[in-house]
Write a protein that holds these residues in place. Structure first.
Motif, PDB file in Angstrom:
ATOM      1  N   VAL A   1       0.848  -1.195   0.000  1.00 43.47           N
ATOM      2  CA  VAL A   1       0.000   0.000   0.000  1.00 43.47           C
ATOM      3  C   VAL A   1       0.874   1.233   0.000  1.00 43.47           C
ATOM      4  CG1 VAL A   1      -1.828   1.256   1.197  1.00 43.47           C
ATOM      5  CG2 VAL A   1      -1.792  -1.254   1.255  1.00 43.47           C
ATOM      6  N   GLN A   2       0.506   2.188  -0.861  1.00 47.01           N
ATOM      7  CA  GLN A   2       1.201   3.469  -0.905  1.00 47.01           C
ATOM      8  C   GLN A   2       0.169   4.587  -0.913  1.00 47.01           C
ATOM      9  OE1 GLN A   2       3.608   3.370  -4.422  1.00 47.01           O
ATOM     10  NE2 GLN A   2       5.065   1.881  -3.613  1.00 47.01           N
ATOM     11  N   THR A   3       0.441   5.667  -0.195  1.00 51.47           N
ATOM     12  CA  THR A   3      -0.459   6.817  -0.178  1.00 51.47           C
ATOM     13  C   THR A   3       0.333   8.074  -0.469  1.00 51.47           C
ATOM     14  OG1 THR A   3      -0.139   7.119   2.213  1.00 51.47           O
ATOM     15  CG2 THR A   3      -2.006   5.743   1.509  1.00 51.47           C
ATOM     16  N   ALA A   4      -0.332   9.011  -1.157  1.00 45.57           N
ATOM     17  CA  ALA A   4       0.296  10.301  -1.472  1.00 45.57           C
ATOM     18  C   ALA A   4      -0.799  11.310  -1.764  1.00 45.57           C
ATOM     19  CB  ALA A   4       1.233  10.164  -2.667  1.00 45.57           C
ATOM     20  N   ALA A   5      -0.800  12.387  -1.011  1.00 42.53           N
ATOM     21  CA  ALA A   5      -1.740  13.496  -1.224  1.00 42.53           C
ATOM     22  C   ALA A   5      -3.187  13.018  -1.246  1.00 42.53           C
ATOM     23  CB  ALA A   5      -1.407  14.221  -2.525  1.00 42.53           C
ATOM     24  N   GLY A   6      -3.509  12.079  -0.380  1.00 42.35           N
ATOM     25  CA  GLY A   6      -4.882  11.603  -0.281  1.00 42.35           C
ATOM     26  C   GLY A   6      -5.247  10.515  -1.258  1.00 42.35           C
ATOM     27  N   PHE A   7      -4.347  10.108  -2.163  1.00 43.81           N
ATOM     28  CA  PHE A   7      -4.616   9.039  -3.117  1.00 43.81           C
ATOM     29  C   PHE A   7      -3.910   7.772  -2.640  1.00 43.81           C
ATOM     30  CE2 PHE A   7      -4.920  12.992  -5.522  1.00 43.81           C
ATOM     31  CZ  PHE A   7      -6.181  12.865  -6.083  1.00 43.81           C
ATOM     32  N   MET A   8      -4.544   6.630  -2.910  1.00 43.77           N
ATOM     33  CA  MET A   8      -4.010   5.356  -2.406  1.00 43.77           C
ATOM     34  C   MET A   8      -3.863   4.361  -3.541  1.00 43.77           C
ATOM     35  SD  MET A   8      -5.512   2.882   0.610  1.00 43.77           S
ATOM     36  CE  MET A   8      -5.209   4.146   1.847  1.00 43.77           C
ATOM     37  N   THR A   9      -2.729   3.674  -3.561  1.00 43.96           N
ATOM     38  CA  THR A   9      -2.519   2.597  -4.536  1.00 43.96           C
ATOM     39  C   THR A   9      -2.274   1.293  -3.793  1.00 43.96           C
ATOM     40  OG1 THR A   9      -0.133   2.987  -4.647  1.00 43.96           O
ATOM     41  CG2 THR A   9      -1.518   4.186  -6.214  1.00 43.96           C
ATOM     42  N   HIS A  10      -2.742   0.188  -4.395  1.00 50.33           N
ATOM     43  CA  HIS A  10      -2.534  -1.149  -3.860  1.00 50.33           C
ATOM     44  C   HIS A  10      -1.878  -2.004  -4.931  1.00 50.33           C
ATOM     45  CE1 HIS A  10      -5.974   0.408  -1.551  1.00 50.33           C
ATOM     46  NE2 HIS A  10      -5.657  -0.448  -0.593  1.00 50.33           N
TER      47      HIS A  10
ATOM     48  N   TYR B   1      -5.699   1.554  -8.092  1.00 52.34           N
ATOM     49  CA  TYR B   1      -5.568   2.973  -7.750  1.00 52.34           C
ATOM     50  C   TYR B   1      -6.921   3.489  -7.292  1.00 52.34           C
ATOM     51  CZ  TYR B   1      -4.747   7.999  -8.271  1.00 52.34           C
ATOM     52  OH  TYR B   1      -4.641   9.355  -8.043  1.00 52.34           O
ATOM     53  N   ASN B   2      -6.957   3.979  -6.035  1.00 51.53           N
ATOM     54  CA  ASN B   2      -8.214   4.456  -5.444  1.00 51.53           C
ATOM     55  C   ASN B   2      -9.353   3.441  -5.625  1.00 51.53           C
ATOM     56  OD1 ASN B   2      -7.131   6.745  -4.394  1.00 51.53           O
ATOM     57  ND2 ASN B   2      -8.216   8.167  -5.721  1.00 51.53           N
ATOM     58  N   LYS B   3      -9.066   2.190  -5.271  1.00 53.33           N
ATOM     59  CA  LYS B   3     -10.018   1.084  -5.274  1.00 53.33           C
ATOM     60  C   LYS B   3     -10.412   0.620  -6.679  1.00 53.33           C
ATOM     61  CE  LYS B   3     -12.077   2.396  -0.831  1.00 53.33           C
ATOM     62  NZ  LYS B   3     -13.333   2.683  -0.102  1.00 53.33           N
TER      63      LYS B   3
END
Length: 251
Positions: A12-21, A44-46
């Protein structure tokens, strides 16, 4: 009993409110390489937009952006070639490890029988067969009466965690104790070479059920009545025949 397992690694990575799996999956039903397939997903963002599956052998885009990325990754040699090796280099060693330490492990169950008499004192009782400490989870518990399987008046729990990767299960039979009958709990499990059968033994000094007492009382009463009628008929016959023994004479 067939077994299958799915191992999942999530990054999991997050940056500026966006999340990637990133999901790395190993699907297998044995430790043989041909029974294993590897898959990878980028989310990316679900929203999953690209996927690799070892059965396909290439990346597949799941939306317009994913299609463009898949075309670039499939035309290169780095990430595509690395993904193709994960089935053998990562999935197979883990499958072998799980089969050796977990999936091929078996622990034999212990079985106990207990009786619960209703507080109302009715004719029925509840017999419970408790099975503890077994692995793997799959098990079969059967009630037998005089060698025949009982299917009615039986309630059972599902397999419940017993701690340390072990399980327990409980099955209950509502029954009316009858003289001379044999009731058994039979357990079948992978760890057992043959079914384990536990016979129920009535507790010593247990009072006879009221229904049995009534049956015996009526039987004794009928026997006495039959003897009285037979004796009366005999006396009447002898008296009419004039050969009544002095000891039975009524004069």
């Amino acid at each position: 009993m067939g077994r299958s397992l799915l191992l999942v690694l999530v990054l999991v990575q997050t940056a500026a409110g966006f999340m990637t799996h990133e999901l790395f999956r190993c699907h297998f039903n044995s430790s043989e390489l041909q029974d294993i397939h590897y898959s990878y997903s980028y989310i990316y963002n679900k929203v999953e937009f690209i996927q690799f599956d070892s059965r396909v052998g290439s990346f597949v885009g799941l939306n317009s952006f994913g299609e463009k990325l898949a075309a670039r990754w499939n035309n290169g040699t780095g990430w595509l070639n690395v993904s193709k090796t994960y089935r053998e280099e990562i999935c197979q060693p883990n499958a072998e490890l799980w089969y050796r330490l977990v999936l091929d492990r078996s622990v034999a169950p212990s079985v106990t029988l207990s009786t619960v008499v209703p507080p109302t004192g009715g004719p029925s009782s509840m017999l419970t067969c408790s099975v503890y400490g077994f692995f793997p989870k799959q098990i079969r518990v059967t009630w037998m009466r005089n060698g025949q399987e009982v299917t009615s008046d039986v309630t059972s729990t599902t397999e419940l965690p017993d701690g340390a990767w072990l399980y327990q299960i409980h099955s209950s039979l509502e029954f009316k104790p009858r003289s001379g009958e044999k009731i058994s709990c039979m357990v079948e499990h992978l760890s057992l070479e043959e079914p384990l059968t536990i016979d129920w033994t009535p507790p010593p000094g247990k009072p006879m059920p009221e229904s049995e007492k009534i049956k015996i009382a009526f039987g004794v009463l009928g026997l006495i009545l039959g003897l009285v009628l037979s004796l009366t008929g005999f006396i009447y016959y002898k008296k009419k025949a004039g050969a009544l023994p002095p000891i039975l004479s009524m004069n």
